[in-house]
Design a protein around this motif. Structure first.
Motif, short mmCIF file in Angstrom:
data_model
loop_
_atom_site.label_atom_id
_atom_site.label_comp_id
_atom_site.label_asym_id
_atom_site.label_seq_id
_atom_site.Cartn_x
_atom_site.Cartn_y
_atom_site.Cartn_z
N THR A 16 31.02 50.81 76.04
CA THR A 16 31.65 49.10 75.37
C THR A 16 30.12 48.11 74.98
O THR A 16 29.52 48.60 76.42
CB THR A 16 32.24 48.22 76.56
OG1 THR A 16 33.00 47.02 76.06
CG2 THR A 16 32.20 48.33 77.76
N ALA A 17 30.14 47.63 74.18
CA ALA A 17 29.04 46.71 74.37
C ALA A 17 29.04 45.42 75.07
O ALA A 17 27.99 45.58 75.48
CB ALA A 17 29.25 46.04 72.83
N ALA A 18 30.05 45.30 75.98
CA ALA A 18 29.86 44.42 77.32
C ALA A 18 29.05 44.55 78.34
O ALA A 18 29.00 44.36 78.29
CB ALA A 18 31.20 44.18 77.29
N ALA A 19 29.15 45.73 78.31
CA ALA A 19 28.79 46.73 79.64
C ALA A 19 26.47 46.61 79.56
O ALA A 19 25.85 47.25 79.66
CB ALA A 19 28.73 48.29 79.57
N LEU A 20 26.40 46.47 77.99
CA LEU A 20 24.91 46.71 77.59
C LEU A 20 24.19 45.30 78.47
O LEU A 20 23.31 45.45 78.95
CB LEU A 20 25.12 46.20 76.29
CG LEU A 20 25.32 47.70 75.28
CD1 LEU A 20 24.82 47.60 73.72
CD2 LEU A 20 24.69 49.29 75.76
N ALA A 63 34.29 41.84 66.47
CA ALA A 63 33.04 42.72 66.67
C ALA A 63 32.32 42.03 67.61
O ALA A 63 31.29 42.11 67.98
CB ALA A 63 32.51 43.09 65.56
N HIS A 64 33.46 41.11 68.48
CA HIS A 64 32.36 40.98 69.90
C HIS A 64 32.47 42.33 70.90
O HIS A 64 32.71 43.46 70.17
CB HIS A 64 32.54 39.58 70.60
CG HIS A 64 34.49 40.10 70.49
ND1 HIS A 64 35.38 40.94 71.53
CD2 HIS A 64 35.98 39.16 70.45
CE1 HIS A 64 36.28 40.92 72.30
NE2 HIS A 64 37.29 40.03 71.05
N LEU A 65 31.54 41.68 72.19
CA LEU A 65 30.88 42.68 72.41
C LEU A 65 31.64 43.28 73.79
O LEU A 65 32.00 44.63 73.33
CB LEU A 65 30.36 41.77 74.18
CG LEU A 65 28.87 41.69 73.53
CD1 LEU A 65 28.39 40.20 74.70
CD2 LEU A 65 27.75 42.28 73.33
N GLN A 66 33.45 43.17 73.77
CA GLN A 66 34.62 43.29 74.29
C GLN A 66 35.17 44.39 73.59
O GLN A 66 35.56 45.46 73.90
CB GLN A 66 35.24 42.75 75.04
CG GLN A 66 36.26 43.13 76.32
CD GLN A 66 37.36 42.69 76.85
OE1 GLN A 66 36.97 41.92 77.31
NE2 GLN A 66 38.35 42.72 76.31
N ASN A 67 35.01 44.00 72.38
CA ASN A 67 35.78 45.47 71.36
C ASN A 67 34.83 46.05 70.33
O ASN A 67 35.63 46.88 69.56
CB ASN A 67 35.85 44.41 70.66
CG ASN A 67 37.83 43.20 70.00
OD1 ASN A 67 37.95 43.60 71.58
ND2 ASN A 67 38.25 42.44 69.48
N CYS A 68 33.86 46.19 71.07
CA CYS A 68 33.02 47.04 69.91
C CYS A 68 32.61 48.29 71.44
O CYS A 68 32.18 48.23 72.13
CB CYS A 68 31.47 46.77 69.76
SG CYS A 68 31.72 45.43 68.07
N THR A 74 23.88 55.58 67.30
CA THR A 74 24.07 56.98 66.02
C THR A 74 25.32 55.98 65.14
O THR A 74 25.84 56.18 64.04
CB THR A 74 24.03 57.64 66.10
OG1 THR A 74 24.68 57.54 67.17
CG2 THR A 74 23.01 57.70 66.89
N GLY A 75 26.16 55.15 65.85
CA GLY A 75 27.24 54.48 65.60
C GLY A 75 28.31 53.84 66.15
O GLY A 75 28.19 53.39 67.72
N ALA A 76 29.54 52.96 65.76
CA ALA A 76 30.21 52.05 66.71
C ALA A 76 31.88 52.58 65.89
O ALA A 76 32.55 52.53 65.03
CB ALA A 76 30.03 50.94 65.86
N LEU A 77 32.68 51.78 67.00
CA LEU A 77 34.03 51.57 66.91
C LEU A 77 34.73 50.15 67.29
O LEU A 77 33.78 50.35 68.36
CB LEU A 77 34.68 52.44 67.90
CG LEU A 77 34.22 54.23 67.69
CD1 LEU A 77 34.14 55.02 68.67
CD2 LEU A 77 34.12 54.71 65.94
N VAL A 78 34.79 49.74 66.22
CA VAL A 78 35.60 48.69 66.53
C VAL A 78 37.54 48.69 67.13
O VAL A 78 37.61 49.57 66.34
CB VAL A 78 35.48 47.17 65.88
CG1 VAL A 78 35.67 46.10 66.02
CG2 VAL A 78 34.23 47.35 65.32
N ARG A 79 37.89 47.48 67.74
CA ARG A 79 38.69 47.88 68.45
C ARG A 79 39.69 46.89 68.43
O ARG A 79 38.78 45.52 68.18
CB ARG A 79 39.41 48.51 69.93
CG ARG A 79 38.69 48.10 70.88
CD ARG A 79 38.20 48.59 72.02
NE ARG A 79 37.42 47.83 73.42
CZ ARG A 79 36.92 48.58 74.56
NH1 ARG A 79 37.85 49.90 74.38
NH2 ARG A 79 36.22 47.71 75.09
#
Length: 549
Positions: free
Chosen positions: A340-344, A396-401, A411-416
């Motif tokens: 999750t991008a938030a974890a970055l 596409a904020h941090l928690q959703n990516c 290499t890839g991204a998923l949006v929820r």
């Protein structure tokens, strides 16, 4: 001061009076000091005290999270050598579900909101029992709702929410049949909903007491499903033995940040409908690295006199609702690392620094800039393709990516979470796709403004700007260099769309928005002080993507 005139505090907050200087140890003290000094014009004492209580709750929960993080780090260090966790990447890869493990590292909540860790409605023991940072595994409960009081949706040709739950949970069909028959109802004429255990204990018996007495809503007492909590709190990962179970998003009647985390009937019905449309869009074949995570089935309590766009029927619908989302791991290649991008932004337990800093290669300013470019090229071009060519603004904020890494390279991204995206009806129709939204939906609009706003706020201000903040703080790179990199990626993505034949007027319009000298910035603290969480307050700020003429 960082981009968008965002303060990045360093050191203590202090109050300097004529005869003394003293440290302000708690955020509510800062708020009250600002108000007493006349710096919060138009805000009443009662409004200050309401937000002060929210800040106090948030600070207490954050302190509890920090305590948990420290203990987890100590435990990881004790096991690191034996488990061969040489770095944070190895620690994450060792998990059966590395995405869930990354979610559990997020302790600081929303990066921009003053109530970042607000959990109004939870007591301290419930914060621990239901929070992802505590490795919580709540037991999802179930209720059956008479079909005439239920409404739902599913992707084209897909099973209903009830059928998906019956396939997922052993013994659920039998448990529902027994409970519904005892209540004098037909087991074949009910819709089954998963319910968060807090909601089952607190909201269900009070809000739906009359329906329970009539057998319209039937709690299923002998069935429960252990499910791991995620950062979202209301999104849960079932523990079934299946390595990629579907995720369950359920209503939760507590306030986090500005909102009570229920699920509206609009979100319930639009999720599968938007999924069908987006699947068609992504299948067009021009997307390289970004996909959406499908919401495949959903249902909610629904009084028969609907649709319910507001009022009591809307409230009753959104407190007893749920949807099923495809597990992101099903969309990730073996050997890749989804996070999750938030974890970055979070501190890794092995190396003790933000995961973004741990993943970015060493090698000085140029290496850091190259990593940021690679990250942006993974997320931005396809997001802009959706925006400009299809009129879809992802949230596409941090928690959703979910960002996918291969040997440290993005290499890839998923949006929820399709409930927060915005679609321009006319632009989507021009591409040969359409969505028929539930009445009263803000998801679909007649012009591009809402879709642009989602891109500038969620993707740039909430997501990319926070990555820049971490890199500037931990790497020898300037903020201006970072924003020059991001601005170049945006410009190149728009140039690609021009070359591919996307109408010039659409690309020009997007360029005018994305490179405007100023943007509107959402004033979250002012909105809380005036209790305007559902009507936005903005301030004009310099746009760091803006390019010289």
């Amino acid at each position: 001061m960082r981009a968008f005139r965002r303060p990045d505090p360093v050191g203590d907050a202090v109050r300097c009076d004529a005869d003394a200087t003293r440290r302000l140890a708690r955020p509510e003290q800062v708020l009250r000091t600002l108000w007493s000094a006349g710096r919060l014009g138009g805000v009443t004492h009662d409004e200050v005290e309401r937000v002060a209580a929210e800040l106090a709750d948030s600070a207490a929960n954050l302190a509890l999270s920090y305590t948990r993080r420290d203990r987890k780090e100590a435990s990881v260090h004790e096991r690191a050598a034996e488990a061969d966790w040489s770095d944070d990447r190895a620690y994450l890869r060792a998990a059966a579900d590395p995405l869930l493990r990354s979610e559990r590292l997020v302790v600081e909540g929303h990066p921009l909101h003053p109530g970042t860790k607000l959990r109004r409605g939870f007591g301290p023991s419930e914060v621990v029992s239901y929070g992802s940072e505590y490795d919580a595994v709540p037991e999802v409960r179930f209720v059956a709702v008479a079909d005439e009081y239920a409404s739902g949706d599913a992707v084209a040709g897909g099973p209903s929410l009830s059928e998906r739950l019956y396939d997922l949970v052993p013994g659920l069909r039998e448990g529902v049949s027994e409970a519904v028959s005892t209540a004098g109802r037909d087991p074949d004429a009910v819709t089954v909903l998963p319910v968060h255990p807090w909601q089952y204990r607190h909201e269900l018996p009070e809000r739906y007491a009359h329906e329970i007495d009539r057998g319209v809503v039937v709690p299923v007492p002998n069935c429960a499903l252990p499910a791991a909590a995620t950062v979202s709190l209301r999104t849960l990962v079932p523990r079934t033995g299946d390595p990629t179970p579907p995720h369950l998003k359920v209503s939760l009647g507590i306030q986090t940040t500005s909102s009570v985390r229920t699920i509206t009937p609009q979100t319930i019905h639009n999720g599968p409908r938007v999924t069908d449309a987006l699947d068609g869009v992504f299948d067009d074949g021009s997307f390289r690295s970004l996909r959406g995570i499908p919401e495949t089935a959903s249902a909610c309590f629904h009084d028969p006199d609907g649709p319910h766009t507001d009022g009591p029927g809307h409230v009753r619908a959104k407190h007893l609702s749920a949807l099923v989302r495809r597990n992101p791991l099903e969309l990730v290649d073996d050997g890749s690392l989804p996070l999750t991008a938030a974890a970055l932004l979070a501190r890794g337990p092995v190396e003790g620094r933000p995961l973004l800093d741990a993943l970015a290669p060493d090698g000085g300013t140029d290496a850091t800039a190259a990593f940021l470019r690679s990250y942006a090229e993974t997320v931005v071009p396809d997001a802009l393709r959706l925006l400009v060519a299809y009129g879809i603004g992802l949230e596409a904020h941090l928690q959703n990516c979910v960002v996918v890494f291969d040997d440290g390279d993005p290499t890839g991204a998923l949006v929820r979470d399709y409930g927060g995206l915005r679609i321009c009806r006319e632009r989507l129709a021009a591409s040969g796709h359409a969505v028929d939204p539930y009445p009263g939906s803000v998801t679909v609009a007649d012009e591009m403004g809402p879709a642009y706003d989602k891109c500038t706020y969620a993707l740039v201000q909430n997501h990319l700007a926070e990555l820049v903040r971490v890199l500037v703080r931990h790497r020898n790179i300037s903020e201006s260099r970072c924003w020059a990199v991001l601005s170049a990626v945006v410009a190149e993505a728009l140039a690609d769309l021009r070359r591919e034949g996307v109408p010039e007027a659409w690309v020009d319009d997007a360029a005018d928005v994305l490179f405007a000298p100023t943007w509107e910035y959402k004033c979250l603290t002012r909105m809380r002080l005036t209790d305007r969480s559902h009507s936005y307050v903005f301030e004009s700020v310099p746009n760091p993507l803006s390019r010289p003429e």
